[in-house]
Design a protein around this motif. Structure first.
Motif, PDB file in Angstrom:
ATOM      1  N   ASN A  76      28.186   0.858  23.000  1.00 58.48           N
ATOM      2  CA  ASN A  76      28.387   1.625  24.232  1.00 58.48           C
ATOM      3  C   ASN A  76      28.641   3.089  23.905  1.00 58.48           C
ATOM      4  O   ASN A  76      29.396   3.402  22.975  1.00 58.48           O
ATOM      5  N   LEU A  77      28.030   3.982  24.666  1.00 59.46           N
ATOM      6  CA  LEU A  77      28.195   5.413  24.454  1.00 59.46           C
ATOM      7  C   LEU A  77      29.608   5.837  24.846  1.00 59.46           C
ATOM      8  O   LEU A  77      30.048   5.619  25.969  1.00 59.46           O
ATOM      9  N   LEU A  78      30.310   6.458  23.888  1.00 60.10           N
ATOM     10  CA  LEU A  78      31.644   6.996  24.149  1.00 60.10           C
ATOM     11  C   LEU A  78      31.565   8.447  24.585  1.00 60.10           C
ATOM     12  O   LEU A  78      32.217   8.865  25.533  1.00 60.10           O
ATOM     13  N   ALA A  79      30.773   9.220  23.855  1.00 58.88           N
ATOM     14  CA  ALA A  79      30.637  10.646  24.136  1.00 58.88           C
ATOM     15  C   ALA A  79      29.447  11.174  23.354  1.00 58.88           C
ATOM     16  O   ALA A  79      29.022  10.577  22.362  1.00 58.88           O
ATOM     17  N   LYS A  80      28.918  12.305  23.809  1.00 63.47           N
ATOM     18  CA  LYS A  80      27.869  12.978  23.054  1.00 63.47           C
ATOM     19  C   LYS A  80      28.001  14.466  23.268  1.00 63.47           C
ATOM     20  O   LYS A  80      28.602  14.918  24.239  1.00 63.47           O
ATOM     21  N   GLY A  81      27.476  15.214  22.318  1.00 64.20           N
ATOM     22  CA  GLY A  81      27.538  16.665  22.403  1.00 64.20           C
ATOM     23  C   GLY A  81      26.356  17.285  21.701  1.00 64.20           C
ATOM     24  O   GLY A  81      25.787  16.703  20.776  1.00 64.20           O
ATOM     25  N   GLU A  82      25.995  18.478  22.149  1.00 68.39           N
ATOM     26  CA  GLU A  82      24.869  19.208  21.566  1.00 68.39           C
ATOM     27  C   GLU A  82      25.379  20.495  20.929  1.00 68.39           C
ATOM     28  O   GLU A  82      26.361  21.090  21.391  1.00 68.39           O
ATOM     29  N   PHE A  83      24.697  20.902  19.858  1.00 68.60           N
ATOM     30  CA  PHE A  83      25.006  22.182  19.223  1.00 68.60           C
ATOM     31  C   PHE A  83      23.719  22.773  18.674  1.00 68.60           C
ATOM     32  O   PHE A  83      22.693  22.096  18.560  1.00 68.60           O
ATOM     33  N   GLU A  84      23.793  24.051  18.355  1.00 65.17           N
ATOM     34  CA  GLU A  84      22.617  24.790  17.888  1.00 65.17           C
ATOM     35  C   GLU A  84      22.955  25.523  16.597  1.00 65.17           C
ATOM     36  O   GLU A  84      24.057  26.035  16.438  1.00 65.17           O
ATOM     37  N   ILE A  85      21.999  25.543  15.697  1.00 65.06           N
ATOM     38  CA  ILE A  85      22.117  26.325  14.466  1.00 65.06           C
ATOM     39  C   ILE A  85      20.964  27.330  14.466  1.00 65.06           C
ATOM     40  O   ILE A  85      19.816  26.953  14.663  1.00 65.06           O
ATOM     41  N   TRP A  86      21.284  28.610  14.268  1.00 62.98           N
ATOM     42  CA  TRP A  86      20.238  29.638  14.232  1.00 62.98           C
ATOM     43  C   TRP A  86      20.477  30.597  13.097  1.00 62.98           C
ATOM     44  O   TRP A  86      21.474  30.664  12.505  1.00 62.98           O
TER      45      TRP A  86
END
Length: 127
Positions: free
Chosen positions: A117-127
């Motif tokens: 079951n999905l607890l949490a998710k997050g997005e990030f960026e590297i540039w």
């Protein structure tokens, strides 16, 4: 008018009472230290910077393992990179995982409980 106010108050109580309790939260940090477990919290990092993914668990969360799945995006398609299972100690409320990524782009991490079951998710960026 009085009935309308009573109905609005009841509706507000029902909608706020039905919110599901959040079991986990994700944050991303550039570093950690003994004094500060999340230095440089952000969702955008410069290439070559360490990225730490933190999963902050609600103290009521009761499970023995949590899995972190890391994904990247290429041509707007989500691509699986790696997965890591974390064994939890009783009462553990934070998981810190250093992500070794030396590429530019958009990334996402999903945290799942032992049942998938999905607890949490997050997005990030590297540039």
């Amino acid at each position: 008018m009085r009935r309308l106010l009573i109905l609005l108050a009841l509706a507000a109580a029902v909608t706020t009472g039905c919110k599901e309790e959040q079991l986990a939260k994700v944050r991303f940090c550039a570093d950690i230290s003994p004094q500060n477990p999340c230095v440089g919290e952000d969702n955008v990092f410069i290439q070559g910077t360490n990225v730490w993914a933190h999963l902050l668990l609600n103290p009521r969360f009761d499970d023995t393992t949590v899995t972190g799945n890391l994904y990247g995006y290429q041509d707007e398609k989500r691509i699986f990179i790696e997965s890591k299972v974390h064994e939890l100690d009783p009462g553990q409320t934070i998981i810190m995982e250093q992500l070794f990524i030396n590429l530019c782009g958009d990334f996402e991490i999903e945290w799942l409980d032992s049942k998938g079951n999905l607890l949490a998710k997050g997005e990030f960026e590297i540039w």
